[in-house]
Scaffold this motif. Structure first.
Motif, PDB file in Angstrom:
ATOM      1  N   SER A  76      12.997  15.024   1.456  1.00  0.00           N
ATOM      2  CA  SER A  76      12.989  16.477   1.428  1.00  0.00           C
ATOM      3  C   SER A  76      11.694  17.041   2.042  1.00  0.00           C
ATOM      4  N   THR A  77      10.570  16.380   1.809  1.00  0.00           N
ATOM      5  CA  THR A  77       9.325  16.801   2.469  1.00  0.00           C
ATOM      6  C   THR A  77       9.472  16.650   3.986  1.00  0.00           C
ATOM      7  N   ALA A  78      10.063  15.530   4.385  1.00  0.00           N
ATOM      8  CA  ALA A  78      10.238  15.269   5.815  1.00  0.00           C
ATOM      9  C   ALA A  78      11.066  16.372   6.457  1.00  0.00           C
ATOM     10  N   ARG A  79      12.133  16.745   5.753  1.00  0.00           N
ATOM     11  CA  ARG A  79      13.093  17.700   6.295  1.00  0.00           C
ATOM     12  C   ARG A  79      12.535  19.109   6.280  1.00  0.00           C
ATOM     13  N   LYS A  80      11.922  19.486   5.139  1.00  0.00           N
ATOM     14  CA  LYS A  80      11.548  20.895   4.982  1.00  0.00           C
ATOM     15  C   LYS A  80      10.164  21.205   5.527  1.00  0.00           C
ATOM     16  N   SER A 106      10.308   6.538  10.323  1.00  0.00           N
ATOM     17  CA  SER A 106       9.658   5.344   9.762  1.00  0.00           C
ATOM     18  C   SER A 106       8.953   5.693   8.451  1.00  0.00           C
ATOM     19  N   LEU A 107       8.308   6.864   8.422  1.00  0.00           N
ATOM     20  CA  LEU A 107       7.628   7.279   7.192  1.00  0.00           C
ATOM     21  C   LEU A 107       8.632   7.473   6.055  1.00  0.00           C
ATOM     22  N   VAL A 108       9.818   7.994   6.398  1.00  0.00           N
ATOM     23  CA  VAL A 108      10.862   8.167   5.384  1.00  0.00           C
ATOM     24  C   VAL A 108      11.371   6.804   4.936  1.00  0.00           C
ATOM     25  N   GLN A 109      11.613   5.956   5.926  1.00  0.00           N
ATOM     26  CA  GLN A 109      12.191   4.646   5.666  1.00  0.00           C
ATOM     27  C   GLN A 109      11.278   3.808   4.767  1.00  0.00           C
ATOM     28  N   GLU A 110       9.963   3.895   5.011  1.00  0.00           N
ATOM     29  CA  GLU A 110       9.065   3.060   4.205  1.00  0.00           C
ATOM     30  C   GLU A 110       8.607   3.775   2.935  1.00  0.00           C
ATOM     31  N   GLY A 111       9.091   5.011   2.721  1.00  0.00           N
ATOM     32  CA  GLY A 111       8.789   5.701   1.462  1.00  0.00           C
ATOM     33  C   GLY A 111       7.448   6.416   1.433  1.00  0.00           C
ATOM     34  N   THR A 112       6.799   6.554   2.591  1.00  0.00           N
ATOM     35  CA  THR A 112       5.518   7.259   2.605  1.00  0.00           C
ATOM     36  C   THR A 112       5.708   8.742   2.309  1.00  0.00           C
ATOM     37  N   VAL A 121       1.341  14.722   8.006  1.00  0.00           N
ATOM     38  CA  VAL A 121       1.331  14.233   6.625  1.00  0.00           C
ATOM     39  C   VAL A 121      -0.108  14.065   6.141  1.00  0.00           C
ATOM     40  N   ASP A 122      -0.946  13.507   6.993  1.00  0.00           N
ATOM     41  CA  ASP A 122      -2.346  13.301   6.595  1.00  0.00           C
ATOM     42  C   ASP A 122      -3.077  14.621   6.408  1.00  0.00           C
ATOM     43  N   GLU A 123      -2.918  15.517   7.378  1.00  0.00           N
ATOM     44  CA  GLU A 123      -3.602  16.800   7.295  1.00  0.00           C
ATOM     45  C   GLU A 123      -3.155  17.606   6.081  1.00  0.00           C
ATOM     46  N   GLY A 124      -1.846  17.566   5.792  1.00  0.00           N
ATOM     47  CA  GLY A 124      -1.307  18.416   4.729  1.00  0.00           C
ATOM     48  C   GLY A 124      -1.258  17.713   3.379  1.00  0.00           C
ATOM     49  N   GLY A 125      -1.732  16.469   3.319  1.00  0.00           N
ATOM     50  CA  GLY A 125      -1.652  15.730   2.056  1.00  0.00           C
ATOM     51  C   GLY A 125      -0.231  15.662   1.535  1.00  0.00           C
ATOM     52  N   LEU A 126       0.720  15.349   2.411  1.00  0.00           N
ATOM     53  CA  LEU A 126       2.136  15.423   2.047  1.00  0.00           C
ATOM     54  C   LEU A 126       2.729  14.085   1.615  1.00  0.00           C
ATOM     55  N   ALA A 127       1.873  13.052   1.602  1.00  0.00           N
ATOM     56  CA  ALA A 127       2.424  11.738   1.285  1.00  0.00           C
ATOM     57  C   ALA A 127       3.101  11.755  -0.080  1.00  0.00           C
TER      58      ALA A 127
END
Ligand code: ADP
Ligand code: MG
Length: 485
Positions: free
Chosen positions: A391-395, A381-387, A412-418
């Motif tokens: 590549s971040t999601a995968r790696k 869902s995060l990938v789908q909505e562009g959050t 994502v929140d903890e690592g500031g990966l948005a």
């Protein structure tokens, strides 16, 4: 080779995983874990006078399998004695079925690698009891009767299978169906499911089938394929040299990767089959069959069709996902939570299966991996909505989900990966990268288009992988465009 064709018929033995044995209340235990001879009774040991009683749960399982294999279920079932002497069979006969089996005239559809599908006819399925287990060690033999009397369904195909590949596809499909039905775990290493391959070869001028051999001791589907190829070549060589193939029972020697002759074969009449006098004829009412049919779960073919027709998956992806019931369920729950089906299928079959393969995790255990279906759906869902970008999601996010079992959102929140979509931030990074890599810019301007991807990668790197790829690409291109002028 082309003037010879391989002809294969498979005989499959599947233990029906019931609580008790086929003809008594003796419990069925794990053949590997349990103390040898800890689950035996008068009947399993062949004590004179012990009388059998039919396990109706096992019969119901057998009928489920028959229906799932598109068989007719004859109204009359009869058990028969198959007489032979062997130390794993203390009664001196096995209770089986002969001319009145539980299921007849079915078929299984198999899919081949080139995408084609083929129908293999199932001749019959009959219920019998398993034998004990012999271990030959230290110059002697030990016998464990825990397995003696366990319900065993034998499923016999017509000789419709024409290659090792087809035989493997048939075996995988049958295993999948048994697992969907929940009647057999498909565990070949424990011998709960066993395949025997009957193999002959056919010359292009032949008008009838030739003599066959039967290969036993096949402890995996892959080994079955290897054994069939080996045996077909062996037979062709014999015929080419003017010899004849004798009917025989063969064993596959896994260590040596070759066939060994175990014994030359008995014929049916040597078993002196006769109706089992201690058991009644069993009538299977049409109402009972309809009742069992109504309870059957959706089977792999049907689910596959639904995933293709209703969710738009490719036939290949749908086949991979439905091969294992647990995977189909995992997938369905991701789609139910609103993830686009094709996105879900891609991520499941490439990224998640990739992680599972690397860790040697069997697909059938997907329900208990650290990445729950809910959490995987959350990631997508995060990938789908562009959050986050793919590549971040995968790696970063998915491997961390596997390690920690946490949700994608938390990671994502903890690592500031948005994902960063702010154009001013992206343009600043692009500016910086282009200024620092003037040699690459010059090469691009000189006509080397390949440099583009390298520059793109550098900007993403500068942004710690978090840039929105589409905006990054746009910013890069427009900047290079400006430099051309
Ligand atoms: P039997 O009654 O002696 O067990 P069947 O004719 O019932 O023999 O066949 C047993 C298995 O062998 C079936 O799976 C069948 O498809 C297969 N089979 C029969 N004839 C051949 C053959 N010529 N080549 C390969 N497989 C065969
Ligand atoms: Mg047989």
């Amino acid at each position: 080779m082309s003037e010879w064709k391989t002809v294969i018929g498979l005989e499959v033995h599947a233990e029906m995983e019931t609580e008790s044995k086929m003809f008594s209340s003796c419990p069925v235990v794990d053949s590997v874990e349990a103390e040898p001879n800890s689950a035996v009774d008068a009947l399993s040991l062949g004590m004179p006078g012990a009388l059998p009683v039919i396990n109706m749960q096992a019969m119901e399982y057998g009928i489920m399998v028959g229906l799932a294999l598109n068989c007719e279920i004859p109204p009359i079932n009869q058990f028969a004695r198959k007489n032979y002497f062997y130390p794993d069979l203390p009664k001196g006969y096995q209770i089986s079925q002969y001319d009145r089996p539980l299921a007849v005239n079915g078929h299984i559809n198999i899919e081949l690698e080139d995408g084609a599908s083929k129908r293999v006819r199932v001749r019959r399925a009959h219920m019998e009891e398993d034998t004990g287990k012999l271990s030959h060690i230290m110059g002697g033999s030990l016998v464990d009767y825990n397995r003696a009397g366990v319900p065993l369904l034998e499923i016999v195909s017509e000789p419709d299978i024409s290659s090792a590949e087809e035989a493997e596809a048939y075996a995988r499909k049958l295993r999948s169906i048994l697992r969907y039905l929940g009647v057999n775990s498909g565990d070949m290493s424990k011998g709960l499911l066993r395949f025997e391959a009957n193999v002959s070869v056919l010359h292009k001028n032949d008008t009838k089938l030739r003599e066959r051999t039967e290969i036993k001791n096949l402890n995996s589907i892959r080994n079955m394929g290897r054994a069939i190829n080996f045996e077909a070549k062996r037979q062709i060589k014999i015929y080419r040299e003017g010899g004849t193939v004798k009917p025989a029972t063969l064993g596959w020697d896994e260590a040596a990767q070759k066939i060994m002759v175990q014994r030359y074969k008995e014929r049916a009449d040597e078993y002196r089959y006769f109706p089992e006098p201690d058991l009644p004829i069993l009538e299977v009412s049409r109402e009972k069959v309809a009742e069992i049919a109504a309870k059957l779960p959706a089977l792999p073919d049907e689910l596959k069709r639904r995933f293709v027709d209703e969710l738009g998956l490719s036939s290949y992806d749908a086949g991979v996902i439905t091969a294992e019931r647990a995977v189909a369920t995992y997938f369905q729950s991701i789609v139910d939570s609103g993830v686009e089906p094709k996105l879900a299928a891609n991520w499941l079959t490439t990224d998640l299966f990739g992680l599972m393969n690397a860790r040697d995790v069997e697909r059938e255990t997907i329900a208990s991996i650290p990445v729950s279906a809910d959490n995987f759906a959350g990631l997508l869902s995060l990938v789908q909505e562009g959050t986050i970008n793919p590549s971040t999601a995968r790696k970063k996010v998915l491997p961390e989900m596997w390690k920690s079992g946490k949700s994608a959102r938390a990671i994502v929140d903890e690592g500031g990966l948005a994902q960063i979509s702010d154009t001013s931030v992206i343009e600043a990074s692009a500016e910086k990268v282009l200024a620092a890599n003037d040699d690459m810019v010059q090469r691009y301007l000189g006509g080397n288009e390949k440099v583009l991807n390298a520059l793109f990668g550098k900007i993403m790197g500068e942004m710690r992988g978090k840039g929105d790829p589409a905006i990054v690409r746009e910013a890069l291109l427009s900047r290079l465009e400006n430099l051309k002028e």
